[in-house]
Scaffold this motif. Structure first.
Motif, PDB file in Angstrom:
ATOM      1  N   ALA A  31       0.829  -1.212   0.000  1.00 25.29           N
ATOM      2  CA  ALA A  31       0.000   0.000   0.000  1.00 25.29           C
ATOM      3  C   ALA A  31       0.862   1.260   0.000  1.00 25.29           C
ATOM      4  CB  ALA A  31      -0.945  -0.002   1.200  1.00 25.29           C
ATOM      5  N   GLY A  32       1.959   1.243   0.738  1.00 23.79           N
ATOM      6  CA  GLY A  32       2.836   2.406   0.801  1.00 23.79           C
ATOM      7  C   GLY A  32       3.526   2.721  -0.509  1.00 23.79           C
ATOM      8  N   ALA A  33       3.648   1.706  -1.376  1.00 27.54           N
ATOM      9  CA  ALA A  33       4.292   1.903  -2.677  1.00 27.54           C
ATOM     10  C   ALA A  33       3.295   2.257  -3.782  1.00 27.54           C
ATOM     11  CB  ALA A  33       5.059   0.633  -3.058  1.00 27.54           C
ATOM     12  N   ASP A  34       2.039   2.458  -3.415  1.00 21.76           N
ATOM     13  CA  ASP A  34       1.013   2.781  -4.408  1.00 21.76           C
ATOM     14  C   ASP A  34       1.319   4.131  -5.060  1.00 21.76           C
ATOM     15  OD1 ASP A  34      -1.536   3.778  -5.574  1.00 21.76           O
ATOM     16  OD2 ASP A  34      -2.349   1.972  -4.672  1.00 21.76           O
ATOM     17  N   PRO A  35       1.188   4.220  -6.382  1.00 24.84           N
ATOM     18  CA  PRO A  35       1.400   5.499  -7.064  1.00 24.84           C
ATOM     19  C   PRO A  35       0.498   6.623  -6.558  1.00 24.84           C
ATOM     20  CG  PRO A  35       1.414   3.729  -8.651  1.00 24.84           C
ATOM     21  CD  PRO A  35       0.988   3.133  -7.338  1.00 24.84           C
ATOM     22  N   TYR A  36      -0.680   6.281  -6.048  1.00 28.24           N
ATOM     23  CA  TYR A  36      -1.547   7.314  -5.487  1.00 28.24           C
ATOM     24  C   TYR A  36      -0.942   7.914  -4.222  1.00 28.24           C
ATOM     25  CZ  TYR A  36      -5.524   6.245  -8.594  1.00 28.24           C
ATOM     26  OH  TYR A  36      -6.365   6.081  -9.665  1.00 28.24           O
ATOM     27  N   VAL A  37      -0.173   7.144  -3.487  1.00 34.78           N
ATOM     28  CA  VAL A  37       0.512   7.664  -2.297  1.00 34.78           C
ATOM     29  C   VAL A  37       1.589   8.653  -2.725  1.00 34.78           C
ATOM     30  CG1 VAL A  37       2.014   7.068  -0.352  1.00 34.78           C
ATOM     31  CG2 VAL A  37       0.017   5.652  -0.856  1.00 34.78           C
ATOM     32  N   SER A  38       2.442   8.235  -3.656  1.00 37.20           N
ATOM     33  CA  SER A  38       3.548   9.115  -4.079  1.00 37.20           C
ATOM     34  C   SER A  38       3.043  10.343  -4.837  1.00 37.20           C
ATOM     35  CB  SER A  38       4.575   8.343  -4.912  1.00 37.20           C
ATOM     36  OG  SER A  38       3.965   7.742  -6.029  1.00 37.20           O
TER      37      SER A  38
END
Length: 100
Positions: free
Chosen positions: A75-82
């Motif tokens: 989840a932390g590597a999701d493009p929506y996070v970045s």
């Protein structure tokens, strides 16, 4: 085990969401092809399947991971996070009962 990934969008993040959508969807497609995705989708900001400019209030993913830590890392590597789409992401174990 199954895990719920419940994400809340920042207000007015629709343009950010649209810009990162292709990469986000590719990651979900990988889970699907591996047989690890139960369901996934955005949560519209209004009571409509096509919210238009109102956008979305977040996302919901239910997927299989080896551990809670693996789910958190994914989840932390999701493009929506970045891309800054998500204001918060909550992850919890999920016990599937139905359908089997």
């Amino acid at each position: 085990m199954w895990y719920v990934i419940y994400s809340k969008d920042h207000p007015d993040s629709l343009p950010l969401r649209q810009g990162a959508r292709e990469e986000h969807m590719a990651r979900l497609q990988t889970l699907l092809s591996e047989g690890r995705l139960l369901l996934a989708g955005p949560r519209p900001a209004i009571d409509s399947s096509d919210p238009g400019e109102a956008g979305f209030q977040g996302s919901l993913v239910v997927a299989r991971f080896e551990s809670l830590e693996d789910a958190r890392q994914w989840a932390g590597a999701d493009p929506y996070v970045s891309a800054g789409v998500y204001e918060s992401v909550e992850i919890s174990p999920f016990k599937r009962i139905m359908p089997v």
